[in-house]
Structure formats: C-alpha cells, structure tokens
Scaffold this motif. Structure first.
Motif, PDB file in Angstrom:
ATOM      1  N   ALA A   9      14.717  32.566 -33.406  1.00  0.00           N
ATOM      2  CA  ALA A   9      14.028  31.615 -32.539  1.00  0.00           C
ATOM      3  C   ALA A   9      13.199  30.630 -33.347  1.00  0.00           C
ATOM      4  CB  ALA A   9      13.134  32.357 -31.551  1.00  0.00           C
ATOM      5  N   SER A  10      12.948  30.989 -34.603  1.00  0.00           N
ATOM      6  CA  SER A  10      12.218  30.120 -35.511  1.00  0.00           C
ATOM      7  C   SER A  10      12.819  30.328 -36.893  1.00  0.00           C
ATOM      8  CB  SER A  10      10.725  30.486 -35.507  1.00  0.00           C
ATOM      9  OG  SER A  10      10.001  29.689 -36.415  1.00  0.00           O
ATOM     10  N   GLU A 127      11.958  32.056 -18.229  1.00  0.00           N
ATOM     11  CA  GLU A 127      11.004  32.389 -19.277  1.00  0.00           C
ATOM     12  C   GLU A 127       9.562  32.293 -18.783  1.00  0.00           C
ATOM     13  OE1 GLU A 127      11.103  33.590 -22.203  1.00  0.00           O
ATOM     14  OE2 GLU A 127      13.248  33.571 -22.641  1.00  0.00           O
ATOM     15  N   SER A 186      13.049  34.534 -25.988  1.00  0.00           N
ATOM     16  CA  SER A 186      14.212  33.753 -26.419  1.00  0.00           C
ATOM     17  C   SER A 186      13.731  32.515 -27.160  1.00  0.00           C
ATOM     18  CB  SER A 186      15.036  33.334 -25.197  1.00  0.00           C
ATOM     19  OG  SER A 186      14.347  32.343 -24.461  1.00  0.00           O
ATOM     20  N   LYS A 187      14.672  31.624 -27.464  1.00  0.00           N
ATOM     21  CA  LYS A 187      14.326  30.400 -28.190  1.00  0.00           C
ATOM     22  C   LYS A 187      13.396  29.491 -27.399  1.00  0.00           C
ATOM     23  CE  LYS A 187      18.479  30.068 -31.077  1.00  0.00           C
ATOM     24  NZ  LYS A 187      19.646  29.229 -31.451  1.00  0.00           N
ATOM     25  N   SER A 189      11.037  30.612 -25.311  1.00  0.00           N
ATOM     26  CA  SER A 189       9.775  31.274 -24.953  1.00  0.00           C
ATOM     27  C   SER A 189       8.614  30.580 -25.645  1.00  0.00           C
ATOM     28  CB  SER A 189       9.819  32.755 -25.342  1.00  0.00           C
ATOM     29  OG  SER A 189       9.731  32.891 -26.747  1.00  0.00           O
ATOM     30  N   ALA A 192       8.091  31.697 -29.228  1.00  0.00           N
ATOM     31  CA  ALA A 192       8.997  31.046 -30.173  1.00  0.00           C
ATOM     32  C   ALA A 192       8.525  29.633 -30.503  1.00  0.00           C
ATOM     33  CB  ALA A 192      10.406  31.004 -29.596  1.00  0.00           C
ATOM     34  N   ALA A 195       5.451  29.937 -32.730  1.00  0.00           N
ATOM     35  CA  ALA A 195       5.799  30.446 -34.058  1.00  0.00           C
ATOM     36  C   ALA A 195       6.394  29.333 -34.911  1.00  0.00           C
ATOM     37  CB  ALA A 195       6.775  31.612 -33.936  1.00  0.00           C
ATOM     38  N   ARG A 196       7.256  28.525 -34.280  1.00  0.00           N
ATOM     39  CA  ARG A 196       7.838  27.388 -35.008  1.00  0.00           C
ATOM     40  C   ARG A 196       6.753  26.418 -35.459  1.00  0.00           C
ATOM     41  NH1 ARG A 196      12.182  27.979 -31.203  1.00  0.00           N
ATOM     42  NH2 ARG A 196      11.251  26.475 -29.751  1.00  0.00           N
ATOM     43  N   ARG A 202      10.685  33.763 -36.763  1.00  0.00           N
ATOM     44  CA  ARG A 202      10.640  34.638 -35.588  1.00  0.00           C
ATOM     45  C   ARG A 202      12.028  34.982 -35.115  1.00  0.00           C
ATOM     46  NH1 ARG A 202      11.282  34.450 -29.454  1.00  0.00           N
ATOM     47  NH2 ARG A 202      10.301  36.394 -28.918  1.00  0.00           N
ATOM     48  N   GLN A 203      12.227  36.260 -34.805  1.00  0.00           N
ATOM     49  CA  GLN A 203      13.517  36.713 -34.283  1.00  0.00           C
ATOM     50  C   GLN A 203      13.271  37.625 -33.106  1.00  0.00           C
ATOM     51  OE1 GLN A 203      16.343  39.346 -36.617  1.00  0.00           O
ATOM     52  NE2 GLN A 203      17.426  37.392 -36.722  1.00  0.00           N
TER      53      GLN A 203
END
Length: 203
Positions: A9-10, A127, A186-187, A189, A192, A195-196, A202-203
């Motif tokens: 996701a990141s 989400e 998920s991507k 969220s 995510a 975190a990016r 992030r996974q």
C-alpha cells in the motif's frame, strides 16, 4: 522460512525487527436503564462525544503539521461522523426507547453504520467503515473509562498489527518505525495514505 505475500500500500523496502502491536479488546457494560436514568445517560453520551471531537481536532492539527492538509482531513471526516444528526438520533432513540445505557446504545449504532458502509459497492466508501468504527471506539473508550497504554518501540521496528488507526499513524515515531504490516485495510485506507505521506513502507 515461511514467506508471506501481501499487497503493497506504500512503496519501499525495510529491514528490521518485527514488533507486534496487540489489539486491546474494548470492553463496556451493557445494561437496561430506568426511566429516570435516561437524561443522565444522554448527558454522559454528549459529554463523551464533545471530548472525542476535541481529541480529533487536536489530532487534525498534529497531522496537518506532520503531513499536510489532505491527511489532516481524515480526522475532519471522523468529526463529521460523530456530529451526524442521524447517528445521534439513532443512539438517543436506543437510550430512550430501548432503555440501553449510553455505551451499549453507541456500540449498537456504530455497528449498524459500519455494516451500511461495508455493504457499499464502492471500495473507497467501504473503507470509510473503518473511520466510523475508529470514531465510535474513541467515544466508547471515553464512556467506559478505558485507557490504551502506548507500547515502547525499539529502533528499526517493523510494526505488525491486525489494524491501525489514523491516530496510531500520527503518533508513530518515524525514527523508530521503518515499516508497518496490517491484516486489515487496502491501498485506499487512511492508514495507507498517511504511511505514504510519512515515507513508511506499508503492506
């Protein structure tokens, strides 16, 4: 060695020591109240809502300082959820008509809202069920007097958890945490997205 595969996701690669974040089970009392206790429960609910909204506004400011306006808006969404008149009416009706104490009425109402969002066809809207739950849990913790103790992190940690909240990410020490892995989300969220922004894999 077991290899686990997930959805990134990141972006990024991190090597470090796994640190498991335990999910504290939120406990509260469910009981029937008397007619003369209704006002007390509603006042307790409103007081807890007010405190939760204040906490979210502080988190919003912290997120704005650390990450920017877009990430800060995540907490504005949760404030909007807790200010939703339809949600407040639902909770109050459970207190007045079903004679539930404030914590039980809140928990039932939040669960109903979560199910509504989870049933939506759009992934982004699904989400948002997490936002509803996290906002509701914040109020529930205040109502029940629960306190979540922060865990000490070691250097170069890879934080592993069932799920993390946006508040967890705002308060994360980026000097200590190199990556996060969650089972939920998920991507799209909020975890995510944040975190990016912080440059955390992030996974």
């Amino acid at each position: 060695m077991e290899e686990l595969i997930g959805v990134a996701a990141s972006s990024g690669i991190a090597i470090g020591k796994v640190q498991l974040k335990q999910k504290n089970k939120l406990s509260y009392t469910t009981n029937k109240i008397k007619e003369d206790e209704i006002d007390k429960e509603i006042n307790s609910l409103m007081s807890s809502l007010k405190k939760a909204i204040k906490e979210l506004e502080i988190l919003q400011e912290n997120a704005r300082d650390k990450m920017g306006e877009e990430e800060a808006e995540i907490f504005a969404v949760q404030v909007t959820i807790l200010s939703d008149p339809d949600l407040l009416d639902l909770i109050e009706n459970k207190i007045k008509n079903d004679k539930l104490n404030a914590a039980a009425a809140l928990a039932e109402s939040i669960e109903e809202y979560v199910l509504i969002f989870k049933s939506m066809p759009d992934e982004y809207m699904r989400e948002r069920a997490a936002d509803v739950r996290h906002a509701g849990d914040r109020v529930l913790k205040i109502l029940s007097g629960s306190h979540e103790e922060s865990e000490a992190l070691s250097a170069d940690s890879i934080l592993v958890a069932e799920d993390l909240t946006a508040a967890d990410i705002v308060n994360i020490d980026t000097e200590m945490v190199k990556a996060i892995i969650t089972r939920e989300g998920s991507k799209t969220s909020h975890v995510a997205i944040m975190a990016r922004s912080l440059g955390i894999a992030r996974q």
